[in-house]
Scaffold this motif. Structure first.
Motif: not given
Length: 340
Positions: A141-154
């Motif tokens: 879940t943490g790895a998936a969250g990193i991907a989602v947050n990188i996209a949202a932060t970008w």
């Protein structure tokens, strides 16, 4: 020429508000699209994370989900504030509702501070009594969250971050990205070693980051609410430079404040020599403020000093306040009076 020349800078204010509101060429519509895209990503993943966090009994995951909820709220607040702030000035709101963005930033900052306090409490409790944590669930879940947050932060980084409103939403997402990184590392430790306290330590690290970001937002938005001079602008320096303009005898009642993020405003009372061209002095002051300090929303009251008065401020103001900046023309004016 009249004794009293009261000129305000409202003619410049409209253009100033537009350019400063989007310094990097980003339109308000584009800002809203970026924030909306980030909101969709965050809310979709948050629902998944809550379920997995409860199954895995991970405080780090649940704290991430709670933080993502505030991320979503922060973006919603930012979107609402942007729409409100875009409304034109009318009625009692003579500056419009531009400060709605500062309210949003203040709410985001306070939310981060409250969340950090809660997760510090829970983290310390779990350090003392660590529960069983399903490390594998946390890692995935943490790895998936990193991907989602990188996209949202970008997405939000492409919006105009000079606005405290957008910056508040950005800080929420950035801290959530740090949280997911910490959560994933903690999950790996729990999964590989069985040391459950790593989950609580990750939550405490995230709480510290939230505390730092929240304090920064509350401090900066609080300065705007208290009408302090914007960061980087020194009223004493500005007053001294205005007083150094030719024929200026004194500058007082000087106020420098921020209407909203990067929208500085200034008002001042300028006294000039009795035989000086007050219009020329006012124009010189406006050019100085624009060229050196990027202040376009300016209201200046310009008066001729009375030869009979040795206290110019008292002669023109019923209640003069703030520091008085004496100009070089004041000494020559008083010397001329004594010689006469």
């Amino acid at each position: 020429m009249g004794q009293h020349d009261h000129i305000d800078g409202h003619g410049h204010a409209e253009g100033h508000a537009h350019t400063l509101g989007h310094q990097h060429g980003v339109s308000a519509d584009a800002d809203q699209r970026y924030l909306t895209g980030a909101l969709v990503l965050i809310t979709g993943f948050m629902a998944v994370e809550v379920v997995i966090g409860l199954i895995a009994r991970s405080l780090a995951l649940i704290s991430d989900a709670g933080h993502m909820l505030t991320d979503a709220a922060a973006i919603v607040f930012a979107l609402i504030a942007m729409r409100i702030a875009a409304r034109p000035a009318r009625g009692r709101f003579t500056f419009g509702l531009k400060r709605a963005e500062i309210v949003s930033a203040q709410v985001n900052g306070l939310t981060l501070l409250l969340l950090s306090a809660y997760f510090v409490y829970e983290g310390v409790h779990r350090l003392i009594e660590p529960p069983d944590v399903e490390g594998l669930y946390v890692v995935v879940t943490g790895a998936a969250g990193i991907a989602v947050n990188i996209a949202a932060t970008w997405l939000i980084s492409k919006a105009n971050r000079s606005s405290l409103n957008v910056e508040g939403a950005f800080q929420h997402l950035l801290n959530d990205l740090y949280a997911f990184i910490g959560t994933t590392i903690a999950g790996l430790i729990v999964w590989l070693t069985g040391w459950a306290r790593a989950d609580a330590i990750a939550a405490l690290v995230v709480a510290a980051l939230m505390l730092k970001a929240g304090w920064g937002l509350v401090r900066d938005s609080g300065r705007v609410f208290m009408e302090a001079a914007p960061a980087g602008l020194n009223p004493d320096e500005i007053g001294a430079r205005m007083a150094s303009i030719d024929h200026v005898t004194e500058v007082h009642d000087l106020h420098v404040w921020e209407v909203t993020s990067h929208y500085p405003a200034l008002s001042a009372h300028i006294l000039v020599a009795a035989d000086a061209d007050c219009h020329a002095v006012r124009t010189a002051a406006e050019h100085l403020l624009h060229d050196r300090y990027s202040i376009d929303h300016v209201t200046l009251q310009v008066d001729h000093v009375s030869r009979a008065s040795t206290a110019p401020a008292d002669a023109h103001c019923s209640d003069p306040h703030g520091p008085v900046h004496a100009g070089s023309a004041r000494g020559s004016e008083l010397s001329g009076d004594r010689a006469a």
